[in-house]
Design an enzyme around this catalytic site. Structure first.
Site, PDB file in Angstrom:
ATOM      1  N   TYR A 179       0.955 -14.217   0.044  1.00 14.23           N
ATOM      2  CA  TYR A 179       2.445 -13.331   0.261  1.00 14.23           C
ATOM      3  C   TYR A 179       3.248 -14.228   0.961  1.00 14.23           C
ATOM      4  CZ  TYR A 179       5.340 -10.510   3.175  1.00 14.23           C
ATOM      5  OH  TYR A 179       6.408  -8.717   3.340  1.00 14.23           O
ATOM      6  N   GLY A 192      -3.843 -17.686   3.039  1.00 14.19           N
ATOM      7  CA  GLY A 192      -3.640 -18.628   3.957  1.00 14.19           C
ATOM      8  C   GLY A 192      -3.331 -19.525   3.028  1.00 14.19           C
ATOM      9  N   ASN A 228       1.920  -9.176  11.722  1.00 13.37           N
ATOM     10  CA  ASN A 228       2.797  -7.618  10.857  1.00 13.37           C
ATOM     11  C   ASN A 228       2.070  -6.403  11.902  1.00 13.37           C
ATOM     12  OD1 ASN A 228       1.654  -5.931   8.872  1.00 13.37           O
ATOM     13  ND2 ASN A 228       1.017  -8.040   8.737  1.00 13.37           N
ATOM     14  N   ASN A 287      -3.815  -2.335  10.642  1.00 14.03           N
ATOM     15  CA  ASN A 287      -2.321  -1.137  11.830  1.00 14.03           C
ATOM     16  C   ASN A 287      -2.188   0.038  11.947  1.00 14.03           C
ATOM     17  OD1 ASN A 287      -1.412  -4.058  12.321  1.00 14.03           O
ATOM     18  ND2 ASN A 287      -0.620  -4.198  10.739  1.00 14.03           N
ATOM     19  N   THR A 288      -3.253   0.212  11.049  1.00 19.09           N
ATOM     20  CA  THR A 288      -3.300   2.690  10.938  1.00 19.09           C
ATOM     21  C   THR A 288      -5.175   2.765  11.808  1.00 19.09           C
ATOM     22  OG1 THR A 288      -2.541   2.219   8.795  1.00 19.09           O
ATOM     23  CG2 THR A 288      -4.417   4.151   9.380  1.00 19.09           C
ATOM     24  N   SER A 340      -6.385  -2.256   6.346  1.00 15.85           N
ATOM     25  CA  SER A 340      -5.436  -2.729   7.537  1.00 15.85           C
ATOM     26  C   SER A 340      -5.681  -2.634   8.673  1.00 15.85           C
ATOM     27  CB  SER A 340      -4.359  -2.236   7.066  1.00 15.85           C
ATOM     28  OG  SER A 340      -2.859  -2.233   7.795  1.00 15.85           O
ATOM     29  N   PHE A 395       1.698   0.583   7.089  1.00 17.52           N
ATOM     30  CA  PHE A 395       1.706   1.460   6.136  1.00 17.52           C
ATOM     31  C   PHE A 395       3.174   2.386   6.101  1.00 17.52           C
ATOM     32  CE2 PHE A 395      -2.544   2.665   5.114  1.00 17.52           C
ATOM     33  CZ  PHE A 395      -3.208   0.880   4.338  1.00 17.52           C
ATOM     34  N   ASN A 400      -2.000  -0.152  -5.095  1.00 23.04           N
ATOM     35  CA  ASN A 400      -3.457  -0.752  -3.739  1.00 23.04           C
ATOM     36  C   ASN A 400      -3.261   0.787  -2.897  1.00 23.04           C
ATOM     37  OD1 ASN A 400      -3.263  -0.581  -0.817  1.00 23.04           O
ATOM     38  ND2 ASN A 400      -3.837  -2.779  -1.600  1.00 23.04           N
ATOM     39  N   SER A 435      -8.715 -11.774   1.829  1.00 21.17           N
ATOM     40  CA  SER A 435      -8.924 -10.770   3.293  1.00 21.17           C
ATOM     41  C   SER A 435      -7.893 -10.374   2.934  1.00 21.17           C
ATOM     42  CB  SER A 435      -9.777 -11.080   3.665  1.00 21.17           C
ATOM     43  OG  SER A 435      -8.815 -12.481   4.450  1.00 21.17           O
ATOM     44  N   ASN A 436      -7.655  -9.670   3.637  1.00 22.19           N
ATOM     45  CA  ASN A 436      -6.462  -8.617   4.613  1.00 22.19           C
ATOM     46  C   ASN A 436      -5.567  -9.740   5.447  1.00 22.19           C
ATOM     47  OD1 ASN A 436      -4.380  -7.005   5.548  1.00 22.19           O
ATOM     48  ND2 ASN A 436      -5.218  -5.455   4.122  1.00 22.19           N
ATOM     49  N   LYS A 493     -10.573  -3.960  -1.295  1.00 20.00           N
ATOM     50  CA  LYS A 493     -10.203  -5.288  -0.192  1.00 20.00           C
ATOM     51  C   LYS A 493     -10.219  -5.239   1.155  1.00 20.00           C
ATOM     52  CE  LYS A 493      -5.323  -7.494   0.813  1.00 20.00           C
ATOM     53  NZ  LYS A 493      -4.528  -7.426   0.377  1.00 20.00           N
ATOM     54  N   THR A 518       1.071  -1.162  -0.214  1.00 20.10           N
ATOM     55  CA  THR A 518      -0.349   0.269  -0.105  1.00 20.10           C
ATOM     56  C   THR A 518       0.731   0.925  -0.030  1.00 20.10           C
ATOM     57  OG1 THR A 518      -1.991  -0.853   1.721  1.00 20.10           O
ATOM     58  CG2 THR A 518      -1.561   1.453   1.577  1.00 20.10           C
TER      59      THR A 518
HETATM   60  C1  LIG Z   1       4.910  -8.196   6.663  1.00 16.47           C
HETATM   61  C2  LIG Z   1       2.667  -8.312   5.799  1.00 16.47           C
HETATM   62  C3  LIG Z   1       2.799  -6.819   5.007  1.00 16.47           C
HETATM   63  C4  LIG Z   1       1.565  -6.079   5.070  1.00 16.47           C
HETATM   64  N1  LIG Z   1       0.822  -5.365   3.769  1.00 16.47           N
HETATM   65  C5  LIG Z   1       0.380  -4.930   3.308  1.00 16.47           C
HETATM   66  C6  LIG Z   1      -0.090  -3.396   2.729  1.00 16.47           C
HETATM   67  O1  LIG Z   1       0.870  -2.548   2.877  1.00 16.47           O
HETATM   68  N2  LIG Z   1      -1.056  -3.586   2.155  1.00 16.47           N
HETATM   69  C7  LIG Z   1      -1.901  -4.447   2.156  1.00 16.47           C
HETATM   70  O2  LIG Z   1      -3.735  -4.310   1.335  1.00 16.47           O
HETATM   71  N3  LIG Z   1      -2.142  -5.160   3.010  1.00 16.47           N
HETATM   72  C8  LIG Z   1      -1.218  -6.050   3.557  1.00 16.47           C
HETATM   73  N4  LIG Z   1      -0.614  -7.424   4.191  1.00 16.47           N
HETATM   74  C9  LIG Z   1      -1.684  -8.241   3.897  1.00 16.47           C
HETATM   75  C10 LIG Z   1      -1.469  -9.287   2.390  1.00 16.47           C
HETATM   76  O3  LIG Z   1      -1.826  -8.584   1.596  1.00 16.47           O
HETATM   77  C11 LIG Z   1      -2.588 -10.301   2.500  1.00 16.47           C
HETATM   78  O4  LIG Z   1      -3.534  -9.392   2.641  1.00 16.47           O
HETATM   79  C12 LIG Z   1      -2.471 -11.144   3.936  1.00 16.47           C
HETATM   80  O5  LIG Z   1      -0.992 -11.391   4.137  1.00 16.47           O
HETATM   81  C13 LIG Z   1      -3.270 -12.321   4.022  1.00 16.47           C
HETATM   82  O6  LIG Z   1      -2.457 -13.579   2.955  1.00 16.47           O
HETATM   83  P1  LIG Z   1      -1.369 -14.410   3.098  1.00 16.47           P
HETATM   84  O7  LIG Z   1      -2.120 -15.445   4.766  1.00 16.47           O
HETATM   85  O8  LIG Z   1      -1.291 -15.174   1.857  1.00 16.47           O
HETATM   86  O9  LIG Z   1      -0.310 -13.765   3.845  1.00 16.47           O
HETATM   87  C14 LIG Z   1       0.659  -7.602   4.851  1.00 16.47           C
HETATM   88  C15 LIG Z   1       1.016  -8.743   4.846  1.00 16.47           C
HETATM   89  C16 LIG Z   1       1.945  -8.945   5.711  1.00 16.47           C
HETATM   90  C17 LIG Z   1       2.932 -10.902   5.574  1.00 16.47           C
END
Ligand SMILES: Cc1cc2nc3c(=O)[nH]c(=O)nc-3n(C[C@H](O)[C@H](O)[C@H](O)COP(=O)(O)O)c2cc1C
Length: 365
Positions: free
Chosen positions: A317, A296, A111, A176-177, A174, A115, A140, A244-245, A216, A86
């Protein structure tokens, strides 16, 4: 050979602080040190979403390449699309370190980055420099932590990146904001989407092409809030929904100490909830809005399960942290094989085949 070397490097990366390991990974990608993906893709992997033709449905989720340093490496690794961000209008340092934690036993990450990013100008310059290379590169967009008018930050994001983004992902999920996820409440969503869609209309009126807008959302939306949120997304004609996030819940983890860290949980423990939510949304939209399934995915089987639950595109991710970049090609090979075995001309024909089954599972189950 290169991929074997990178496999060898993974234990070394695990010995490092997670954020440092991530920085080194991005630097390796910037230098071109990554396993090359298969080109061209099996035609059965091609999917069309919002008028865009994706050579395959697999992407790396937002947060991996926050500052648009490596979209071409992501595409070169075999992804059908890349998503940077993002990004927020102004640079932000994010929360104090440490702020990324591995829960290794659970194949999860927590995490609370908040942002951290270099802001619009830095990302825009990089995307302008690679524009002629093509490929699907989404941007994003988010809001600065201390923005007084958050929707205005999203509008600025759309206007700033309109010429370089193939699509936009509006990140209102997110954790975290502080307060960001309040933008998911129907009234706030109405205001945000009215302004973002109006900004896109102005771009189109100015002669620019239509750019799809993906919203998202969080996996922590309560069961009873899903329908009103989906109704607003349909009403505003969102082109796709990303589900999802990360989650604030701590279900399905065994590392209860690690689980005490504040922040968003991703990886294997998120798979069930995000997939059950995805299926509910697929059915709530009458299968009319394409979904990006995220959360996941860490194997070819979980990738295919997301598609059968309702996803047309998928992103991952945390699975890459534990499995390495080779996972992308393994997923693609499995999806192409499944399509072939089931006699499908496109993997998109598998979308939602098991949505009813997934939607019947409890969100917290
Ligand atoms: C270290 C980290 C940083 C992330 N930063 C963002 C972000 O900046 N913007 C966003 O939309 N999602 C962010 N995500 C969420 C991922 O895009 C994803 O939605 C989430 O991790 C679930 O997928 P996963 O289980 O495959 O990791 C972040 C995830 C991780 C682990």
């Amino acid at each position: 050979m290169l991929s074997q070397l990178l496999e060898l490097a993974r234990p070394a990366l695990f010995a490092l602080d997670p954020e440092r390991a991530h920085t080194l990974t991005i630097q390796a990608l910037e230098k071109g040190l990554y396993p090359r993906g298969q080109q061209p893709d099996d035609p059965r992997l091609g999917v069309t979403v919002a008028g865009l033709r994706f050579p395959n449905p697999v992407g790396i989720a937002a947060g991996f390449d926050k500052d648009a340093r490596v979209p071409d490496a992501i595409l070169g690794m075999g992804c059908g699309f890349a998503e940077i961000g993002t990004v927020t209008p102004l640079p932000q340092s994010g929360n104090p370190k440490p702020r990324i934690f591995r829960l290794i036993r659970d194949r999860a990450v927590i995490n609370r980055l908040g942002f951290n990013n270099e802001g619009h100008v830095a990302a825009l310059q990089r995307l302008l420099a690679r524009k002629s290379r093509g490929g699907i590169v989404g941007v994003n967009i988010g809001a600065n932590k201390d923005a007084t008018d958050r929707p205005a930050d999203y509008v600025t994001g759309l206007d700033t990146f309109y010429d370089v983004a193939t699509y936009f992902a509006v990140n209102i999920s997110s954790p975290n904001t502080p307060g960001l996820r309040d933008l998911q409440a129907p009234a706030a969503l109405d205001e945000l989407l009215s302004r973002v869609m109006a900004a896109r209309e102005r771009q189109i009126a100015g002669g620019r092409p239509n750019r799809p807008i993906v919203v998202k959302i969080a996996p922590d939306i309560a069961e009873e809030d899903i329908a009103p949120i989906v109704e607003r997304l349909v009403a505003h004609k969102a082109d796709a929904i990303a589900v999802s996030n990360t989650t604030l819940a701590r279900n399905r983890i065994t590392d209860t100490d690690g689980g005490k860290e504040i922040g968003g949980l991703s990886g294997r423990p998120l798979f069930h909830r995000s997939t059950a939510m995805l299926a509910r949304i697929h059915l709530a939209t009458n299968k009319a809005i394409p979904l990006i399934g995220i959360g996941g995915i860490d194997s070819p089987e979980t990738a295919f399960a997301k598609i059968e639950a309702g996803a047309t595109l998928i992103q991952l991710y945390t699975g890459l942290v534990y499995e390495g970049g080779g996972l992308i090609e393994r997923i693609k090979a499995h999806l192409a094989g499944a399509a072939r075995a089931k006699g499908l001309s496109s993997i998109a024909e598998a979308t939602g085949r098991r949505a009813e089954e997934w939607a019947a599972r409890p969100l917290d189950g």
